[in-house]
Design a protein around this motif. Structure first.
Motif, PDB file in Angstrom:
ATOM      1  N   UNK A 137      94.185  40.501 -69.770  1.00  0.00           N
ATOM      2  CA  UNK A 137      95.217  40.386 -68.799  1.00  0.00           C
ATOM      3  C   UNK A 137      94.794  40.258 -67.344  1.00  0.00           C
ATOM      4  N   UNK A 138      95.751  39.272 -66.759  1.00  0.00           N
ATOM      5  CA  UNK A 138      95.865  38.973 -65.475  1.00  0.00           C
ATOM      6  C   UNK A 138      94.287  38.273 -64.852  1.00  0.00           C
ATOM      7  N   UNK A 139      95.075  37.969 -63.996  1.00  0.00           N
ATOM      8  CA  UNK A 139      92.830  37.233 -63.121  1.00  0.00           C
ATOM      9  C   UNK A 139      92.166  37.779 -63.053  1.00  0.00           C
ATOM     10  N   UNK A 140      91.074  37.296 -63.281  1.00  0.00           N
ATOM     11  CA  UNK A 140      89.567  37.833 -63.161  1.00  0.00           C
ATOM     12  C   UNK A 140      89.314  38.685 -62.133  1.00  0.00           C
ATOM     13  N   UNK A 141      88.897  40.056 -62.299  1.00  0.00           N
ATOM     14  CA  UNK A 141      88.242  40.871 -61.697  1.00  0.00           C
ATOM     15  C   UNK A 141      87.546  41.187 -60.869  1.00  0.00           C
ATOM     16  N   UNK A 142      87.174  40.841 -59.965  1.00  0.00           N
ATOM     17  CA  UNK A 142      85.842  41.211 -59.193  1.00  0.00           C
ATOM     18  C   UNK A 142      85.519  43.133 -58.704  1.00  0.00           C
ATOM     19  N   UNK A 143      84.157  42.715 -59.296  1.00  0.00           N
ATOM     20  CA  UNK A 143      83.043  43.620 -59.812  1.00  0.00           C
ATOM     21  C   UNK A 143      82.399  44.294 -58.493  1.00  0.00           C
ATOM     22  N   UNK A 144      83.058  44.996 -57.795  1.00  0.00           N
ATOM     23  CA  UNK A 144      81.475  45.605 -56.753  1.00  0.00           C
ATOM     24  C   UNK A 144      80.660  46.375 -57.393  1.00  0.00           C
ATOM     25  N   UNK A 145      79.472  45.497 -57.268  1.00  0.00           N
ATOM     26  CA  UNK A 145      77.912  45.845 -57.733  1.00  0.00           C
ATOM     27  C   UNK A 145      76.990  46.496 -56.538  1.00  0.00           C
ATOM     28  N   UNK A 146      76.581  47.435 -56.697  1.00  0.00           N
ATOM     29  CA  UNK A 146      75.812  48.602 -56.047  1.00  0.00           C
ATOM     30  C   UNK A 146      74.158  47.382 -56.123  1.00  0.00           C
ATOM     31  N   UNK A 147      73.136  48.235 -54.879  1.00  0.00           N
ATOM     32  CA  UNK A 147      72.112  47.237 -54.807  1.00  0.00           C
ATOM     33  C   UNK A 147      71.162  48.023 -55.982  1.00  0.00           C
ATOM     34  N   UNK A 148      71.255  49.334 -56.274  1.00  0.00           N
ATOM     35  CA  UNK A 148      70.578  49.669 -57.110  1.00  0.00           C
ATOM     36  C   UNK A 148      71.026  49.684 -59.046  1.00  0.00           C
ATOM     37  N   UNK A 149      71.936  49.110 -58.537  1.00  0.00           N
ATOM     38  CA  UNK A 149      72.358  48.212 -60.503  1.00  0.00           C
ATOM     39  C   UNK A 149      71.602  47.057 -60.128  1.00  0.00           C
ATOM     40  N   UNK A 150      72.090  46.189 -59.605  1.00  0.00           N
ATOM     41  CA  UNK A 150      70.922  44.705 -59.703  1.00  0.00           C
ATOM     42  C   UNK A 150      69.980  44.992 -59.798  1.00  0.00           C
ATOM     43  N   UNK A 151      69.111  45.706 -58.546  1.00  0.00           N
ATOM     44  CA  UNK A 151      67.575  45.986 -58.818  1.00  0.00           C
ATOM     45  C   UNK A 151      67.271  46.656 -60.585  1.00  0.00           C
ATOM     46  N   UNK A 152      68.087  47.718 -61.201  1.00  0.00           N
ATOM     47  CA  UNK A 152      68.005  48.065 -62.681  1.00  0.00           C
ATOM     48  C   UNK A 152      68.218  46.630 -63.187  1.00  0.00           C
ATOM     49  N   UNK A 153      68.849  46.126 -63.401  1.00  0.00           N
ATOM     50  CA  UNK A 153      68.683  44.885 -64.175  1.00  0.00           C
ATOM     51  C   UNK A 153      67.890  44.279 -64.147  1.00  0.00           C
ATOM     52  N   UNK A 154      66.835  43.424 -63.198  1.00  0.00           N
ATOM     53  CA  UNK A 154      65.852  43.170 -62.809  1.00  0.00           C
ATOM     54  C   UNK A 154      64.704  44.050 -63.539  1.00  0.00           C
ATOM     55  N   UNK A 155      64.718  45.312 -63.260  1.00  0.00           N
ATOM     56  CA  UNK A 155      63.821  45.975 -63.821  1.00  0.00           C
ATOM     57  C   UNK A 155      63.248  45.934 -65.079  1.00  0.00           C
ATOM     58  N   UNK A 156      64.774  46.201 -65.926  1.00  0.00           N
ATOM     59  CA  UNK A 156      65.081  45.894 -67.536  1.00  0.00           C
ATOM     60  C   UNK A 156      65.144  45.051 -68.106  1.00  0.00           C
ATOM     61  N   UNK A 157      64.471  44.030 -67.476  1.00  0.00           N
ATOM     62  CA  UNK A 157      64.053  42.596 -68.442  1.00  0.00           C
ATOM     63  C   UNK A 157      62.253  42.118 -68.140  1.00  0.00           C
ATOM     64  N   UNK A 158      62.179  42.800 -67.066  1.00  0.00           N
ATOM     65  CA  UNK A 158      60.456  43.190 -66.839  1.00  0.00           C
ATOM     66  C   UNK A 158      60.121  43.989 -67.705  1.00  0.00           C
ATOM     67  N   UNK A 159      60.666  45.190 -68.047  1.00  0.00           N
ATOM     68  CA  UNK A 159      60.071  46.172 -68.825  1.00  0.00           C
ATOM     69  C   UNK A 159      60.622  45.933 -70.283  1.00  0.00           C
ATOM     70  N   UNK A 160      61.303  44.835 -70.581  1.00  0.00           N
ATOM     71  CA  UNK A 160      61.662  44.513 -72.111  1.00  0.00           C
ATOM     72  C   UNK A 160      61.581  43.311 -72.300  1.00  0.00           C
ATOM     73  N   UNK A 161      60.497  42.890 -71.486  1.00  0.00           N
ATOM     74  CA  UNK A 161      60.245  40.717 -71.819  1.00  0.00           C
ATOM     75  C   UNK A 161      58.598  41.122 -71.684  1.00  0.00           C
ATOM     76  N   UNK A 162      58.233  41.721 -70.802  1.00  0.00           N
ATOM     77  CA  UNK A 162      57.044  41.852 -70.594  1.00  0.00           C
ATOM     78  C   UNK A 162      56.773  40.855 -69.004  1.00  0.00           C
ATOM     79  N   UNK A 163      57.742  41.030 -68.171  1.00  0.00           N
ATOM     80  CA  UNK A 163      57.242  39.540 -67.816  1.00  0.00           C
ATOM     81  C   UNK A 163      56.244  40.044 -66.711  1.00  0.00           C
ATOM     82  N   UNK A 164      55.558  38.945 -66.528  1.00  0.00           N
ATOM     83  CA  UNK A 164      54.637  39.534 -65.201  1.00  0.00           C
ATOM     84  C   UNK A 164      54.273  38.404 -64.204  1.00  0.00           C
ATOM     85  N   UNK A 165      53.017  38.146 -63.486  1.00  0.00           N
ATOM     86  CA  UNK A 165      53.520  37.610 -62.733  1.00  0.00           C
ATOM     87  C   UNK A 165      53.084  35.791 -62.976  1.00  0.00           C
ATOM     88  N   UNK A 166      51.894  35.747 -64.328  1.00  0.00           N
ATOM     89  CA  UNK A 166      50.990  34.718 -64.495  1.00  0.00           C
ATOM     90  C   UNK A 166      52.451  34.000 -65.718  1.00  0.00           C
TER      91      UNK A 166
END
Length: 494
Positions: A137-166
């Motif tokens: 309900x109500x208008x969209x909420x602005x979620x305030x996110x810290x640097x560590x969380x956004x680094x974690x999101x990228x780290x999880x992609x690397x771990x779970x997909x095997x993303x690498x430099x190639x």
């Protein structure tokens, strides 16, 4: 990086203090440079969807209160009724266009040699971004996110997909979205991989782009996958280098066929802007049909509970997904300006997702449905309040209620708007829609409009949206698709 450093220096020269917000409204390279420049300056990015306009756009600015703004010149016209920050950096202004008072062109900054980024102390706990997400309900909420969380999101992609430099990552998401910016672009950057950023998703060219850029990893939400799968088959469907596809979800009805046709492996996950992605399927294990994954237990605790009592339900029974992080500053810091909503979401020290699911004896989780009145359309969480507010501005509309109805794509909604005319008014649904298009982006426009004499309400006068969702189409339901009205015709090209 030198161009991002130049933007950072300009923001600091304009008076940006650490923790102040900078709105970034654009796509492609501009959005990426604005993001990096803001963070190098110690600011907090407020990314704005380039199609946003009207009431939702004004709400984003009034909530975020940015000190400065970086914008594509072609999008400035959307800001007519929006409180524009005092410091405006514009990209792409034609030479014959008179500059706005106080606005500064970005091109000279980007061409100049920057001395390097300004000296700023930035800790993992500091806020990095405000991303808008809608609730029940109500208008969209602005979620305030810290640097560590956004680094974690990228780290999880690397771990779970095997993303690498190639790898070459293909991204067809807007860059105000966690999926686009952090799961595709930032994850690729963190490993030195290459990334292709499209301005818009187009299922008709998806395969040719994958082949052209030799992409090896990509991501799409369920409706996007169904649109791709609905394209005519070609001899080239499986002749490319894309072998892993992050899917949210991989629709059960087409999942196995999609993987066979396009010769790739789907990796499913479940997550939310506020908490990252706690659930993933494993790319090196058989994937249970319909499962959105198992818990990343190094990062999270999870419980499936009764939504009314917060008590755990038995294995195999449906309940609400509750999550909490195991590491500090890996979830939202709060909803900007909404302390009550923040407290409600963390009731009993668990983040309440509003999503219903069940788990089997192996810990595989199966998503079932959503609680409440959220509308999910083409990977966008949409606030029904924004739609209703725009409808109420249309002449002759007395009341309005928007709900999500099945679109035919798994886990995706079309939007249906119920309106009550003012006394004596004769409403034309197309006229209402055209008026709403002046105030809303295309993805918020309803497909269906139905006239009612009155909205059904509870004894406490709340609109009974569950009843509206379950109501069979009435004789007065208007369908813009059946009427031959294409959404793109409602938006003049700038």
């Amino acid at each position: 990086m030198s161009q991002a450093a130049a933007i950072a220096q300009a923001l600091v020269a304009a008076g940006l203090e650490p923790g102040q917000r900078v709105a970034v409204m654009g796509s492609g390279v501009l959005a990426l440079l604005g993001w990096m420049g803001t963070l190098l300056a110690g600011g907090v990015e407020l990314p704005i969807h380039p199609d946003l306009r009207g009431l939702p756009l004004r709400h984003a600015f009034e909530t975020g209160r940015p000190m400065a703004m970086i914008a594509d010149c072609g999008l400035i016209e959307h800001l007519e009724e929006t409180p524009i920050p005092s410091h405006l950096f514009v990209h792409g202004r034609p030479a014959d266009m008179v500059p706005r008072p106080g606005a500064q062109d970005l091109e000279p900054l980007l061409m100049a040699e920057a001395s390097g980024p300004p000296e700023r102390v930035i800790l993992p706990s500091f806020p990095a971004a405000v991303l808008f997400t809608s609730g029940t309900s109500g208008p969209a909420k602005g979620a305030l996110l810290p640097h560590r969380q956004l680094c974690m999101v990228a780290d999880q992609v690397v771990e779970m997909t095997g993303l690498n430099a190639g790898d070459i990552v293909y991204c067809a998401y807007p860059l105000n979205h966690v999926a686009g910016k952090y799961m595709c672009v930032f994850a690729a950057m963190s490993m030195g991989a290459r990334v292709v950023v499209e301005k818009r998703f187009d299922p008709g060219v998806w395969l040719s782009r994958i082949r052209q850029y030799r992409a090896t990893l990509s991501m799409a939400h369920g409706p996007m996958l169904e649109m791709i799968h609905a394209q005519p088959e070609t001899p080239h469907d499986g002749t490319h280098e894309l072998r892993r596809m992050m899917c949210c979800p991989l629709p059960r009805a087409i999942g196995a066929a999609f993987e066979r046709r396009f010769n790739l492996t789907g990796i499913e996950m479940w997550g939310m802007t506020e908490i990252g992605n706690p659930l993933w399927t494993r790319r090196d294990e058989p994937r249970p049909a319909g499962s959105c994954g198992r818990l990343l237990s190094d990062w999270y605790d999870m419980a499936i509970c009764d939504p009314q009592t917060d008590e755990p339900v038995p294995q195999g029974k449906v309940g609400e997904i509750l999550v909490r992080p195991k590491r500090s500053f890996t979830s939202l810091l709060g909803y900007l300006g909404q302390p009550e909503a923040t407290l409600a979401s963390w009731r009993n020290l668990w983040f309440h997702s509003g999503d219903l699911a069940y788990a089997d004896d192996q810990g595989n989780v199966f998503y079932v449905d959503r609680l409440g009145d959220r509308i999910r359309r083409r990977a966008e969480n949409i606030s029904s309040t924004d739609i209703e507010s725009a409808a109420l501005h249309a002449p002759g509309v007395a009341e309005a209620a928007a709900v999500g109805v099945p679109s035919g794509f798994e886990g995706d909604d079309d939007i249906k708007l119920f309106v009550v005319p003012q006394a004596g008014a004769r409403l034309d649904p197309e006229a209402v829609l055209r008026h709403m298009a002046k105030m809303l982006p295309h993805y918020m426009l309803p497909r269906y409009i139905e006239m009612l004499a009155a909205l059904p309400r509870t004894p406490t006068n709340k609109v009974r949206k569950k009843l509206l969702r379950e109501t069979a189409p009435g004789a007065k339901e208007w369908d813009r698709r059946r009427a031959g009205l294409r959404v793109e015709t409602l938006y003049p090209r700038s």
